[in-house]
Design a protein around this motif. Structure first.
Motif, PDB file in Angstrom:
ATOM      1  N   GLY A   1      39.913  60.892  44.096  1.00  3.30           N
ATOM      2  CA  GLY A   1      41.285  61.366  43.951  1.00  3.30           C
ATOM      3  C   GLY A   1      42.134  60.561  42.998  1.00  3.30           C
ATOM      4  N   LYS A   2      41.565  59.507  42.393  1.00  2.00           N
ATOM      5  CA  LYS A   2      42.331  58.619  41.518  1.00  2.00           C
ATOM      6  C   LYS A   2      41.496  58.320  40.267  1.00  2.00           C
ATOM      7  CE  LYS A   2      44.555  56.392  45.492  1.00  2.00           C
ATOM      8  NZ  LYS A   2      44.761  55.109  46.218  1.00  2.00           N
ATOM      9  N   PRO A   3      41.661  59.096  39.206  1.00  2.00           N
ATOM     10  CA  PRO A   3      40.773  58.960  38.043  1.00  2.00           C
ATOM     11  C   PRO A   3      40.860  57.643  37.300  1.00  2.00           C
ATOM     12  CG  PRO A   3      42.559  60.522  37.615  1.00  2.00           C
ATOM     13  CD  PRO A   3      42.589  60.222  39.067  1.00  2.00           C
ATOM     14  N   ASP A   4      41.900  56.834  37.542  1.00  2.00           N
ATOM     15  CA  ASP A   4      41.980  55.526  36.904  1.00  2.00           C
ATOM     16  C   ASP A   4      41.458  54.398  37.795  1.00  2.00           C
ATOM     17  OD1 ASP A   4      43.057  56.522  34.529  1.00  2.00           O
ATOM     18  OD2 ASP A   4      45.104  56.398  35.291  1.00  2.00           O
ATOM     19  N   MET A   5      41.046  54.754  39.020  1.00  2.00           N
ATOM     20  CA  MET A   5      40.474  53.776  39.941  1.00  2.00           C
ATOM     21  C   MET A   5      38.960  53.754  39.749  1.00  2.00           C
ATOM     22  SD  MET A   5      41.084  51.639  42.586  1.00  2.00           S
ATOM     23  CE  MET A   5      42.446  52.179  43.644  1.00  2.00           C
ATOM     24  N   VAL A   6      38.448  52.622  39.276  1.00  3.42           N
ATOM     25  CA  VAL A   6      37.025  52.498  38.966  1.00  3.42           C
ATOM     26  C   VAL A   6      36.425  51.427  39.867  1.00  3.42           C
ATOM     27  CG1 VAL A   6      35.323  52.038  37.163  1.00  3.42           C
ATOM     28  CG2 VAL A   6      37.502  53.140  36.575  1.00  3.42           C
ATOM     29  N   TYR A   7      35.213  51.694  40.356  1.00  4.80           N
ATOM     30  CA  TYR A   7      34.484  50.727  41.165  1.00  4.80           C
ATOM     31  C   TYR A   7      33.205  50.315  40.436  1.00  4.80           C
ATOM     32  CZ  TYR A   7      37.553  52.263  44.934  1.00  4.80           C
ATOM     33  OH  TYR A   7      38.652  52.562  45.697  1.00  4.80           O
TER      34      TYR A   7
ATOM     35  N   ALA B   1      23.620  51.853  43.959  1.00  5.69           N
ATOM     36  CA  ALA B   1      24.217  53.147  43.622  1.00  5.69           C
ATOM     37  C   ALA B   1      25.553  53.269  44.331  1.00  5.69           C
ATOM     38  CB  ALA B   1      23.287  54.287  44.051  1.00  5.69           C
ATOM     39  N   LEU B   2      26.497  53.972  43.694  1.00 10.07           N
ATOM     40  CA  LEU B   2      27.820  54.191  44.265  1.00 10.07           C
ATOM     41  C   LEU B   2      28.230  55.648  44.089  1.00 10.07           C
ATOM     42  CD1 LEU B   2      29.793  51.104  42.851  1.00 10.07           C
ATOM     43  CD2 LEU B   2      28.995  51.389  45.214  1.00 10.07           C
ATOM     44  N   ALA B   3      28.978  56.158  45.057  1.00  7.83           N
ATOM     45  CA  ALA B   3      29.593  57.475  44.936  1.00  7.83           C
ATOM     46  C   ALA B   3      30.899  57.477  45.710  1.00  7.83           C
ATOM     47  CB  ALA B   3      28.665  58.574  45.457  1.00  7.83           C
ATOM     48  N   SER B   4      31.964  57.960  45.095  1.00  3.12           N
ATOM     49  CA  SER B   4      33.240  58.135  45.777  1.00  3.12           C
ATOM     50  C   SER B   4      33.283  59.551  46.334  1.00  3.12           C
ATOM     51  CB  SER B   4      34.397  57.908  44.798  1.00  3.12           C
ATOM     52  OG  SER B   4      35.634  58.119  45.445  1.00  3.12           O
ATOM     53  N   VAL B   5      33.471  59.648  47.650  1.00  2.00           N
ATOM     54  CA  VAL B   5      33.330  60.933  48.329  1.00  2.00           C
ATOM     55  C   VAL B   5      34.628  61.279  49.032  1.00  2.00           C
ATOM     56  CG1 VAL B   5      31.972  62.254  49.985  1.00  2.00           C
ATOM     57  CG2 VAL B   5      30.871  60.446  48.647  1.00  2.00           C
TER      58      VAL B   5
END
Length: 312
Positions: free
Chosen positions: A131-137, A173-177
């Motif tokens: 939900g936050k396109p500038d938030m990167v992990y 591996a990472l995924a924002s869900v």
């Protein structure tokens, strides 16, 4: 200019080494493209940028026609992970084997280093908040989960590595869900050498995937056993969440591509073979692309059937 796959890989590997070193030092890098008939191999990461499919292997390749032909881009050397966001077309985030993150705003044609504040060490996985396109992990090898709220301009530690099977585990591996069961509606799912884990975006603690909401999981402590978990003892090397159906997940494991329709509680195998990467089209949860036994394949029916793309 047409080149054989072998010739293209040799040329771009040498030139990519120089470019990778420049990216690590910061500053804008302008890259040119070459035409090729096949995707670069072996493929380590893949993403969709809109309808365009982008793969990272011996070099960086972009296809605008569903994998039938490819443009080779001289991106950073040794990309281990890629991430995009549907609200930021053209933006690519890359995790580098040499350490740090690089970012492109034009679909992979130019790159900037975005590593200020990150620890040393390879970046094995990257993802962008649903939900936050500038938030990167970013997952730093030997360290933990790091986050940037300004598209990589600055970084801070979000979470230490999870403790699984009696040891701290790196994040492969990472995924924002975007699931309603998260504290703020968002979960960060992580694949590790010892299986799957996740953390709500409050970053309270890593926990097993289980039915119910995040608060229930925090209160209950131990998670109830899943009826159909991912295979025990296998590393999870790639994860993907469907933008149009967040409860739909795909995972790449040595035993194949696995899928879940309920946020990772129950899993079934969608394809056999050793899987090393998987991605879902941002506008169609049934359109899946994966690397199986080092072959790039796609499915248009949610993993029921698969076909090879652009054989070398």
């Amino acid at each position: 200019m047409k080149k054989s796959a072998a010739g293209l890989a040799t040329e771009l590997s040498r030139r990519g080494f120089v470019i990778g070193a420049a990216v690590a030092g910061a500053g804008l890098i302008v890259l040119s493209g070459l035409r090729a008939s096949a995707a670069p191999a072996p493929i380590r990461a893949l993403v969709f940028d809109g309808d365009a499919l982008i793969v990272a292997g011996s070099n960086l390749g972009r296809s605008e026609d569903g994998g039938q032909s490819w443009t080779a881009l001289l991106g950073p050397a040794a990309i281990l992970a890629l991430a995009t966001h549907p609200e930021r077309p053209g933006r690519l985030v890359a995790g580098l084997a040499s350490g740090g993150v690089a970012l492109s705003e034009d679909g992979g044609r130019t790159w900037q280093a975005r590593s200020s504040g990150l620890p040393e060490g390879a970046i094995d996985a990257v993802t962008v908040a649903a939900g936050k396109p500038d938030m990167v992990y970013a997952a730093a090898r030997g360290d933990g989960l790091w986050k940037s709220e300004d598209a990589g301009q600055s970084w801070s530690l979000a979470m230490d590595r999870p403790w699984l099977a009696d040891a701290e585990r790196d994040l492969l591996a990472l995924a924002s869900v975007d699931l309603a069961t998260g504290m703020g509606g968002i979960w960060i799912y992580a694949g590790t050498p010892a299986g799957l884990t996740r953390v709500p975006d409050c970053f309270c603690r890593w926990q097993d995937v289980q039915p119910g909401n995040a608060m229930d999981a925090l209160v209950s402590g131990d998670a109830p056993p899943s009826e159909a978990p991912l295979p025990a003892g296998e590393p999870i090397v790639a994860l993907a969440s469907a933008n149009t159906a967040p409860e739909t997940l795909y995972a790449a494991l040595p035993s194949g591509v696995w899928t879940s329709r309920d946020g990772g509680v129950v899993w079934s195998r969608a394809a056999e073979g050793s899987a090393s990467a998987v991605v879902i089209h941002p506008a169609d949860e049934k359109h899946v692309v994966a690397v199986l036994d080092d072959i790039l394949k796609h499915s248009r029916d949610g993993g029921t059937s698969w076909a090879a793309l652009a054989a070398a």
